[in-house]
Structure formats: structure tokens, C-alpha cells
Design a protein around this motif. Structure first.
Motif, mmCIF file in Angstrom:
data_model
loop_
_atom_site.group_PDB
_atom_site.id
_atom_site.type_symbol
_atom_site.label_atom_id
_atom_site.label_comp_id
_atom_site.label_asym_id
_atom_site.label_seq_id
_atom_site.Cartn_x
_atom_site.Cartn_y
_atom_site.Cartn_z
ATOM 1 N N GLY A 26 -1.902 -3.560 28.629
ATOM 2 C CA GLY A 26 -0.536 -3.060 28.515
ATOM 3 C C GLY A 26 -0.155 -2.714 27.090
ATOM 4 N N ILE A 27 -0.432 -3.595 26.144
ATOM 5 C CA ILE A 27 -0.070 -3.325 24.754
ATOM 6 C C ILE A 27 -0.889 -2.166 24.198
ATOM 7 N N ILE A 28 -2.119 -2.032 24.613
ATOM 8 C CA ILE A 28 -2.955 -0.919 24.147
ATOM 9 C C ILE A 28 -2.386 0.402 24.655
ATOM 10 N N VAL A 29 -2.059 0.447 25.942
ATOM 11 C CA VAL A 29 -1.452 1.658 26.510
ATOM 12 C C VAL A 29 -0.159 1.982 25.760
ATOM 13 N N PHE A 30 0.677 0.974 25.546
ATOM 14 C CA PHE A 30 1.945 1.216 24.854
ATOM 15 C C PHE A 30 1.723 1.784 23.463
ATOM 16 N N ARG A 31 0.828 1.192 22.700
ATOM 17 C CA ARG A 31 0.605 1.648 21.312
ATOM 18 C C ARG A 31 0.023 3.061 21.277
ATOM 19 N N VAL A 32 -0.846 3.404 22.226
ATOM 20 C CA VAL A 32 -1.380 4.774 22.286
ATOM 21 C C VAL A 32 -0.248 5.753 22.596
ATOM 22 N N VAL A 33 0.582 5.418 23.583
ATOM 23 C CA VAL A 33 1.708 6.283 23.931
ATOM 24 C C VAL A 33 2.660 6.416 22.747
ATOM 25 N N GLN A 34 2.962 5.311 22.107
ATOM 26 C CA GLN A 34 3.868 5.318 20.969
ATOM 27 C C GLN A 34 3.343 6.225 19.852
ATOM 28 N N GLU A 35 2.068 6.119 19.532
ATOM 29 C CA GLU A 35 1.486 6.937 18.469
ATOM 30 C C GLU A 35 1.441 8.409 18.869
ATOM 31 N N ALA A 36 1.081 8.681 20.115
ATOM 32 C CA ALA A 36 1.035 10.061 20.581
ATOM 33 C C ALA A 36 2.423 10.709 20.510
ATOM 34 N N PHE A 37 3.450 9.984 20.945
ATOM 35 C CA PHE A 37 4.809 10.522 20.899
ATOM 36 C C PHE A 37 5.300 10.662 19.456
ATOM 37 N N HIS A 38 4.886 9.756 18.592
ATOM 38 C CA HIS A 38 5.212 9.885 17.168
ATOM 39 C C HIS A 38 4.630 11.191 16.627
ATOM 40 N N ASN A 39 3.389 11.483 16.997
ATOM 41 C CA ASN A 39 2.765 12.726 16.554
ATOM 42 C C ASN A 39 3.484 13.950 17.118
ATOM 43 N N VAL A 40 3.923 13.860 18.363
ATOM 44 C CA VAL A 40 4.689 14.953 18.963
ATOM 45 C C VAL A 40 5.950 15.210 18.139
ATOM 46 N N ALA A 41 6.682 14.139 17.842
ATOM 47 C CA ALA A 41 7.943 14.274 17.109
ATOM 48 C C ALA A 41 7.732 14.773 15.684
ATOM 49 N N LYS A 42 6.679 14.323 15.055
ATOM 50 C CA LYS A 42 6.479 14.620 13.638
ATOM 51 C C LYS A 42 5.745 15.936 13.380
ATOM 52 N N HIS A 43 4.798 16.287 14.257
ATOM 53 C CA HIS A 43 3.908 17.398 13.934
ATOM 54 C C HIS A 43 3.902 18.571 14.915
ATOM 55 N N SER A 44 4.193 18.344 16.192
ATOM 56 C CA SER A 44 3.807 19.344 17.189
ATOM 57 C C SER A 44 4.824 20.445 17.475
ATOM 58 N N ASN A 45 6.102 20.173 17.246
ATOM 59 C CA ASN A 45 7.154 21.114 17.648
ATOM 60 C C ASN A 45 7.121 21.390 19.144
ATOM 61 N N ALA A 46 6.687 20.431 19.924
ATOM 62 C CA ALA A 46 6.576 20.606 21.370
ATOM 63 C C ALA A 46 7.951 20.617 22.016
ATOM 64 N N GLU A 47 8.070 21.420 23.051
ATOM 65 C CA GLU A 47 9.277 21.437 23.874
ATOM 66 C C GLU A 47 9.071 20.622 25.141
ATOM 67 N N TYR A 48 7.834 20.297 25.432
ATOM 68 C CA TYR A 48 7.487 19.639 26.687
ATOM 69 C C TYR A 48 6.358 18.642 26.455
#
Length: 174
Positions: free
Chosen positions: A72-94
């Protein structure tokens, strides 16, 4: 108390609050209280609130009881980091996130329609080109017995996939 002491107390209180915030970000109490499924639902809502221009579609088709606590904590940390990258770098709309399970494995997939990037060739391309976050996700997944893959193309977005085998039909190697 003198002004210098009062300022020191104020700075100390702010530091304590920031340390608590960081600890909560690393392992929210919801994870222990409600499990990974509810924590991911909460996290997606919070992210959507902070980033209203990024639409999130979450598909969680696995029961809480099927996910071992250490995973559970591993899944959470991967999701957290991926979403951080989305917010910081990707300019994703979706952003699409799915967490699912079969008799043989548990799979996490995070896909965005952002800017994407060029992966450098070679075994260490994640850490050389894309930064420490991606390499830490890969390391977390692999150390927990899973397989990590990353696909990205400029202008096409990024997809992160993590798959953990189930040992004994309902447990991972965590």
C-alpha cells in the motif's frame, strides 16, 4: 521574553508544522486508518482541488483486502511522485490512474496526455534524463518484487506501469 526569543519560538513552531506536513505527505494517516483504496480516492480528490485544470479519471477495481499492507505505501508513493511530476512538468490536462488485480498480479497504471519527454537510451535513462523521481519510483517497485515500465513521447504524454506478482494467489512478494 525578548523579541529574539519570540522570533525563535515562532520559527521553531513553523518548522514543527512543516515537518508534520512532510510526514503526512510521505505517509498519510488515512493509509493506516482506511487503506490504500480510500487513500488513493482521497489523494485524487485533493490533487483535483489543487490542480483544477487537470482532469483525473480513477479506476480502482481491486479490493482493499487483496493488497498487502507493505504494498500500500509503495503504491501510494509511486502515485504521489507520478502526480507530482504531472503537476510540475507535464502540462497535462488529463490523468488516468488504474489499480487492478488478477489472480496472478496487481497492476498500477498512470497515464497523462502531457508534454512527454525523450527517454535517453541505456539502462539508467530514467535517472539521467528524467530525474530522481522516476528512478525512485522504479527502485521502490523493483525492491518490492515488481516490474516498472515507463513510456513517454514528446507531445504524446507519459505512461507509468508497475506490476507486482502475487505469491500464493492473494499476496505479493512484499
Amino acid at each position: 521574553l525578548g523579541p529574539a526569543i519570540q522570533q525563535l519560538i515562532s520559527v521553531t513552531e513553523q518548522t514543527i508544522q512543516e515537518a508534520r506536513r512532510i510526514m503526512t505527505d510521505l505517509r498519510p494517516s488515512l493509509l493506516d486508518d482506511l487503506g490504500i483504496v480510500k487513500t488513493l480516492e482521497w489523494f485524487c480528490r485533493e490533487f483535483q482541488t489543487l490542480h483544477p485544470n487537470t482532469h483525473i479519471e480513477a479506476s480502482i477495481s481491486i479490493e482493499e483486502s487483496e493488497i498487502p499492507d507493505p504494498l500500500g505505501i509503495i503504491v501510494f508513493r509511486v502515485v504521489q511522485e507520478a502526480f507530482h511530476n504531472v503537476a510540475k512538468h507535464s502540462n497535462a490536462e488529463y490523468v488516468s490512474i488504474s489499480l487492478s488485480g488478477t489472480e496472478d498480479h496487481i497492476a498500477l497504471r498512470i497515464e497523462d496526455n502531457g508534454d512527454g519527454f525523450v527517454l535517453e537510451p541505456g539502462p539508467r535513462h530514467e535517472s539521467i534524463r528524467a530525474g530522481l523521481g522516476l528512478s525512485s519510483m522504479k527502485e521502490r517497485v523493483e525492491l518490492s518484487g515488481g516490474r516498472f515500465s515507463l513510456e513517454s513521447s514528446v507531445g504524446e504524454g507519459t505512461t507509468i506501469t508497475a506490476v507486482w506478482p502475487r505469491a500464493d494467489g492473494n499476496r505479493t512478494g512484499c
